[in-house]
Enzyme design. Sequence first.
Site: not given
Ligand code: GLP
Length: 260
Positions: A67, A136, A138, A143
């Site tokens: 992304d 949440d 995702h 989302e």
């Molecule tokens: C962002 C990214 C996701 C990732 C999420 C969780 O939203 N787009 O791909 O999984 O963060 O991040 P973290 O690993 O820092 O909790």
Amino acid sequence: MEVVIVPDGAELGKLVAAVIAGLVRRRPDATLGVATGSTPLPVYDVLGSMVAAGRLSMHGCRVFLLDEYIGLPAGHPQSYRAVVEREVVRRLDLPSSSVLGPDVSAPDLIAACADYERLIQRSGGIDLQLLGIGADGHIGFNEPCSSLGSRTRVKTLTPRTRADNARFFDDPADVPQHVITQGVATILEARHLVLLAVGAGKADAVANAVEGPLSSFVPASAIQLHPHATVVVDEAAAGGLQLADYFRSTYTAKPSWQSL
Ligand code: GLP
């Protein structure tokens, strides 16, 4: 689906790095889908040490972004391309040209999404896709209520995700509202999904994704549809799993010939 519960993020890093190293040794031109966020960092650390020690070369690999934010100035340190350059490309001694992502500066973003889908397909698809999980539920930036059949497209972040990601920005207002993300169905086409989570803050999301109903409300639950999905979580992130003991005993009894 296989769920592996490890003591902490460091063990997660070692285990998942070993899986990726095994893939790259079997297939030096492997295509890897990389996730941003804090959770996969120990994986990149361990892989980086292997590369630095001359035990692994990832030179033939290509790396695909999951992304990307829309609207950040070019080269912004929190653009996911910049994060992947910093955390993955440099540590793994990959050429910058090996990183592929959606063109968020294109005048026609819808066409850029379709182009990215084609790029992934023309590259033969993704061998191993690393995934984090949002609180949440995702994956990527899909989302809640993202169609389980969705392809790469523009999405609007929820206030919760923007707040969660604000820690990476000087000012919370700087977190973009819009992103391009691989769709849920795009992600499901990768040949191996490896979803990672650490910390109690992810326990509900992990339990919903692994044991809850398949639902677009929890996009990560789509991994239940995948024939080769591995979920690696620490004890805290496993805190909501009803089948945690079963997952532990399954992993302990795993035959040595059977890899993740
Ligand atoms: C962002 C990214 C996701 C990732 C999420 C969780 O939203 N787009 O791909 O999984 O963060 O991040 P973290 O690993 O820092 O909790």
